[in-house]
Design a protein around this motif. Sequence first.
Motif, PDB file in Angstrom:
ATOM      1  N   VAL A 252     -44.669  49.663 -72.792  1.00 23.70           N
ATOM      2  CA  VAL A 252     -45.321  49.443 -74.094  1.00 23.70           C
ATOM      3  C   VAL A 252     -44.998  48.043 -74.602  1.00 23.70           C
ATOM      4  CG1 VAL A 252     -45.245  50.122 -76.535  1.00 23.70           C
ATOM      5  CG2 VAL A 252     -45.543  51.859 -74.754  1.00 23.70           C
ATOM      6  N   GLU A 253     -43.758  47.621 -74.431  1.00 17.88           N
ATOM      7  CA  GLU A 253     -43.370  46.278 -74.889  1.00 17.88           C
ATOM      8  C   GLU A 253     -44.006  45.186 -74.042  1.00 17.88           C
ATOM      9  OE1 GLU A 253     -41.951  45.498 -77.748  1.00 17.88           O
ATOM     10  OE2 GLU A 253     -41.989  47.651 -78.083  1.00 17.88           O
TER      11      GLU A 253
ATOM     12  N   PRO B 157     -48.876  46.506 -73.988  1.00 15.63           N
ATOM     13  CA  PRO B 157     -49.202  47.715 -74.753  1.00 15.63           C
ATOM     14  C   PRO B 157     -50.549  48.328 -74.361  1.00 15.63           C
ATOM     15  CG  PRO B 157     -48.523  45.932 -76.219  1.00 15.63           C
ATOM     16  CD  PRO B 157     -48.681  45.345 -74.846  1.00 15.63           C
TER      17      PRO B 157
ATOM     18  N   VAL C 237     -42.365  54.530 -80.397  1.00 15.88           N
ATOM     19  CA  VAL C 237     -43.659  53.842 -80.257  1.00 15.88           C
ATOM     20  C   VAL C 237     -44.311  53.680 -81.623  1.00 15.88           C
ATOM     21  CG1 VAL C 237     -46.034  54.105 -79.404  1.00 15.88           C
ATOM     22  CG2 VAL C 237     -44.097  54.464 -77.857  1.00 15.88           C
TER      23      VAL C 237
ATOM     24  N   SER D  98     -42.543  50.874 -83.597  1.00 10.03           N
ATOM     25  CA  SER D  98     -42.734  49.495 -83.133  1.00 10.03           C
ATOM     26  C   SER D  98     -44.210  49.121 -82.955  1.00 10.03           C
ATOM     27  CB  SER D  98     -41.983  49.267 -81.818  1.00 10.03           C
ATOM     28  OG  SER D  98     -42.500  50.087 -80.791  1.00 10.03           O
ATOM     29  N   HIS D  99     -45.061  50.089 -82.670  1.00 13.27           N
ATOM     30  CA  HIS D  99     -46.492  49.842 -82.420  1.00 13.27           C
ATOM     31  C   HIS D  99     -47.337  50.931 -83.076  1.00 13.27           C
ATOM     32  CE1 HIS D  99     -45.846  46.655 -79.415  1.00 13.27           C
ATOM     33  NE2 HIS D  99     -44.810  47.371 -79.043  1.00 13.27           N
TER      34      HIS D  99
ATOM     35  N   GLU E 120     -50.150  50.974 -84.188  1.00 11.91           N
ATOM     36  CA  GLU E 120     -51.576  50.943 -83.831  1.00 11.91           C
ATOM     37  C   GLU E 120     -51.879  51.716 -82.551  1.00 11.91           C
ATOM     38  OE1 GLU E 120     -49.750  47.765 -81.321  1.00 11.91           O
ATOM     39  OE2 GLU E 120     -49.396  48.524 -83.342  1.00 11.91           O
ATOM     40  N   ILE E 121     -50.864  51.998 -81.734  1.00 18.37           N
ATOM     41  CA  ILE E 121     -51.082  52.745 -80.494  1.00 18.37           C
ATOM     42  C   ILE E 121     -51.212  54.227 -80.834  1.00 18.37           C
ATOM     43  CG2 ILE E 121     -50.116  53.430 -78.265  1.00 18.37           C
ATOM     44  CD1 ILE E 121     -48.665  50.729 -78.172  1.00 18.37           C
TER      45      ILE E 121
ATOM     46  N   ARG F  30     -58.006  54.006 -83.429  1.00 24.88           N
ATOM     47  CA  ARG F  30     -56.964  52.971 -83.542  1.00 24.88           C
ATOM     48  C   ARG F  30     -57.145  52.152 -84.819  1.00 24.88           C
ATOM     49  NH1 ARG F  30     -57.784  49.049 -79.635  1.00 24.88           N
ATOM     50  NH2 ARG F  30     -59.922  49.658 -79.930  1.00 24.88           N
TER      51      ARG F  30
END
Length: 123
Positions: A43-44, A47, A69, A72-73, A75-76, A122
Amino acid sequence: MARYKVLLVDDEEELVRALAERLEIRQLECEVALNGEEALRMVEDNPPHVILLDLKMPGMDGMEVLRRVKKSHPEIQVVVLTGHGSESDEQIVRRLGAIDYLQKPVDIRELVKALDYAYAARD
């Protein structure tokens, strides 16, 4: 050309690789992680648009992967696919930000519909 990228996270290697092949036939770009730590590294590094995540894995479980996840993200989008789930698991993963919760075995058409929905939702 692939419509979008999916990261499949499951410790059952044979199953997850077969599933990736079936999704790639449907024009989805798939990467496979066999544990939570590997998934977070992927993912890092690169992504995905959507993660298809098993809950029960040795080491870091799917709930912890989902927590990290989404932190940190955000939007995923994450779709949980589990063979050992419960109603309380479903409530928890939805609270943590999973967009869908499916039980194994899943019909491939139902799975693609869930992934397409997640991709469309998303941020």
